[in-house]
Scaffold this active site. Structure first.
Site, PDB file in Angstrom:
ATOM      1  N   LYS A  16       0.839  -1.203   0.000  1.00 53.11           N
ATOM      2  CA  LYS A  16       0.000   0.000   0.000  1.00 53.11           C
ATOM      3  C   LYS A  16       0.881   1.263   0.000  1.00 53.11           C
ATOM      4  CE  LYS A  16      -3.599  -2.284   2.802  1.00 53.11           C
ATOM      5  NZ  LYS A  16      -4.438  -2.124   4.011  1.00 53.11           N
ATOM      6  N   TYR A  56     -12.037  -2.948  -2.644  1.00 51.01           N
ATOM      7  CA  TYR A  56     -12.639  -3.084  -1.313  1.00 51.01           C
ATOM      8  C   TYR A  56     -14.123  -3.462  -1.379  1.00 51.01           C
ATOM      9  CZ  TYR A  56      -8.332  -1.650   0.895  1.00 51.01           C
ATOM     10  OH  TYR A  56      -7.020  -1.614   1.333  1.00 51.01           O
ATOM     11  N   ASN A 158      -1.138  -0.241   7.566  1.00 50.12           N
ATOM     12  CA  ASN A 158      -0.653  -1.610   7.819  1.00 50.12           C
ATOM     13  C   ASN A 158       0.092  -2.216   6.622  1.00 50.12           C
ATOM     14  OD1 ASN A 158      -2.837  -2.161   6.204  1.00 50.12           O
ATOM     15  ND2 ASN A 158      -3.923  -3.432   7.676  1.00 50.12           N
ATOM     16  N   HIS A 161      -1.796  -5.352   1.659  1.00 47.95           N
ATOM     17  CA  HIS A 161      -3.056  -6.096   1.528  1.00 47.95           C
ATOM     18  C   HIS A 161      -2.704  -7.479   0.992  1.00 47.95           C
ATOM     19  CE1 HIS A 161      -6.878  -7.656   0.306  1.00 47.95           C
ATOM     20  NE2 HIS A 161      -6.288  -7.995  -0.822  1.00 47.95           N
ATOM     21  N   GLU A 172      -9.804 -10.349  -7.054  1.00 47.29           N
ATOM     22  CA  GLU A 172      -8.850  -9.233  -6.921  1.00 47.29           C
ATOM     23  C   GLU A 172      -7.853  -9.183  -8.074  1.00 47.29           C
ATOM     24  OE1 GLU A 172      -8.889  -9.108  -2.024  1.00 47.29           O
ATOM     25  OE2 GLU A 172      -7.158  -9.913  -3.066  1.00 47.29           O
TER      26      GLU A 172
HETATM   27  P1  GDP Z   1      -6.763  -7.676   5.893  1.00 47.74           P
HETATM   28  O1  GDP Z   1      -7.219  -8.711   4.904  1.00 47.74           O
HETATM   29  O2  GDP Z   1      -5.818  -8.213   6.932  1.00 47.74           O
HETATM   30  O3  GDP Z   1      -6.210  -6.429   5.246  1.00 47.74           O
HETATM   31  O4  GDP Z   1      -8.049  -7.227   6.699  1.00 47.74           O
HETATM   32  P2  GDP Z   1      -9.587  -7.026   6.254  1.00 47.74           P
HETATM   33  O5  GDP Z   1      -9.849  -7.514   4.876  1.00 47.74           O
HETATM   34  O6  GDP Z   1     -10.432  -7.539   7.370  1.00 47.74           O
HETATM   35  O7  GDP Z   1      -9.729  -5.449   6.238  1.00 47.74           O
HETATM   36  C1  GDP Z   1      -9.273  -4.686   5.163  1.00 47.74           C
HETATM   37  C2  GDP Z   1      -8.717  -3.396   5.697  1.00 47.74           C
HETATM   38  O8  GDP Z   1      -9.743  -2.704   6.422  1.00 47.74           O
HETATM   39  C3  GDP Z   1      -7.582  -3.578   6.694  1.00 47.74           C
HETATM   40  O9  GDP Z   1      -6.332  -3.701   6.064  1.00 47.74           O
HETATM   41  C4  GDP Z   1      -7.719  -2.336   7.545  1.00 47.74           C
HETATM   42  O10 GDP Z   1      -7.041  -1.246   6.912  1.00 47.74           O
HETATM   43  C5  GDP Z   1      -9.205  -2.035   7.531  1.00 47.74           C
HETATM   44  N1  GDP Z   1      -9.891  -2.513   8.727  1.00 47.74           N
HETATM   45  C6  GDP Z   1     -10.317  -3.763   8.972  1.00 47.74           C
HETATM   46  N2  GDP Z   1     -10.925  -3.843  10.143  1.00 47.74           N
HETATM   47  C7  GDP Z   1     -10.914  -2.587  10.682  1.00 47.74           C
HETATM   48  C8  GDP Z   1     -11.400  -2.021  11.908  1.00 47.74           C
HETATM   49  O11 GDP Z   1     -12.004  -2.698  12.758  1.00 47.74           O
HETATM   50  N3  GDP Z   1     -11.179  -0.689  12.107  1.00 47.74           N
HETATM   51  C9  GDP Z   1     -10.527   0.076  11.191  1.00 47.74           C
HETATM   52  N4  GDP Z   1     -10.335   1.369  11.450  1.00 47.74           N
HETATM   53  N5  GDP Z   1     -10.049  -0.430  10.026  1.00 47.74           N
HETATM   54  C10 GDP Z   1     -10.246  -1.737   9.778  1.00 47.74           C
END
Ligand code: GDP
Length: 203
Positions: A16, A56, A158, A161, A172
């Site tokens: 990212k 997303y 973070n 992705h 994707e």
């Molecule tokens: P990943 O697959 O580990 O990236 O996680 P997810 O697919 O669950 O979420 C996608 C992105 O959404 C993450 O990389 C975070 O940036 C964001 N995100 C997910 N859960 C949360 C949350 O509970 N709070 C916030 N602020 N951001 C979140």
């Protein structure tokens, strides 16, 4: 059960904008490459808002899961979430993610190999920097938290992705790569990773 050859499994990884700006492209590639996975597509791109939104929107369950998780984490900290509606909360997170992902160059990669999705998620570490374990990319190179990000109304930083499932990876990769940009080739290291019969190593 999906009839799927796990040696051919593919996972979409994005470094990212924070990872690119912090000089972590090479380090991320090194970790995925050295575990034995094969890089089959790679590009640097400034995503459009539409592309980021498509990315997303891949998982139809995402909003409910993310919103519910987020509400729970507000409450676990003794805080009142801004809303009790998980979808409403997740939509705010999604807007921030789209704006973040399209804010600058992103490196998109497609990695292939046995259990690529699980292996990449293990190397990448847990989603929230605060709890991602040392030894993982997020654990080693991030210091952010959901509460800091939510307080500033921005996406959590973070770095990476990584696809969460075979279905997600398939959807994707179509967003980031044309079919002709995905290479099919053999690495000599695949012999030591996968071949049952290693006769011929000794002279
Ligand atoms: P990943 O697959 O580990 O990236 O996680 P997810 O697919 O669950 O979420 C996608 C992105 O959404 C993450 O990389 C975070 O940036 C964001 N995100 C997910 N859960 C949360 C949350 O509970 N709070 C916030 N602020 N951001 C979140």
């Amino acid at each position: 059960m999906i009839n799927y050859d796990s040696k051919q499994e593919q996972s979409l990884v994005l470094v990212k904008p924070d990872g690119v700006q912090r000089g972590l492209i090479g380090e991320s590639i090194r970790r995925y490459e050295q575990c034995g996975l094969k890089l089959v597509a790679l590009k640097i791109v400034i995503p459009t808002k539409e592309q980021a939104l498509a990315h997303y929107s891949v998982d139809p369950e995402w909003a409910v899961k993310t919103g519910t998780k987020s509400i729970e984490s507000w409450k676990a900290k003794g805080l009142t979430p801004p809303t009790e509606d998980p979808v409403e909360l997740a939509e705010a997170v999604r807007k921030q993610l789209v704006s973040f992902l399209s804010s600058g160059p992103v490196v998109a990669m497609l990695w292939q190999g046995m259990n690529a999705i699980g292996v990449i998620r293990k190397i990448t570490g847990g989603t929230e920097p605060l709890t991602s374990v040392p030894g993982t990319i997020r654990g080693d190179y991030t210091i952010d938290s959901y509460s800091a990000a939510d307080g500033d109304k921005r996406a959590v930083r973070n770095i990476i992705h990584a696809s969460g499932s075979v279905e997600e990876a398939k959807a994707e990769m179509a967003i980031w790569f044309k079919p002709e940009e995905i290479l099919s080739y053999r690495l000599v290291s695949e012999e030591i990773l996968y071949d049952v019969n290693l006769d011929g190593i000794l002279e």
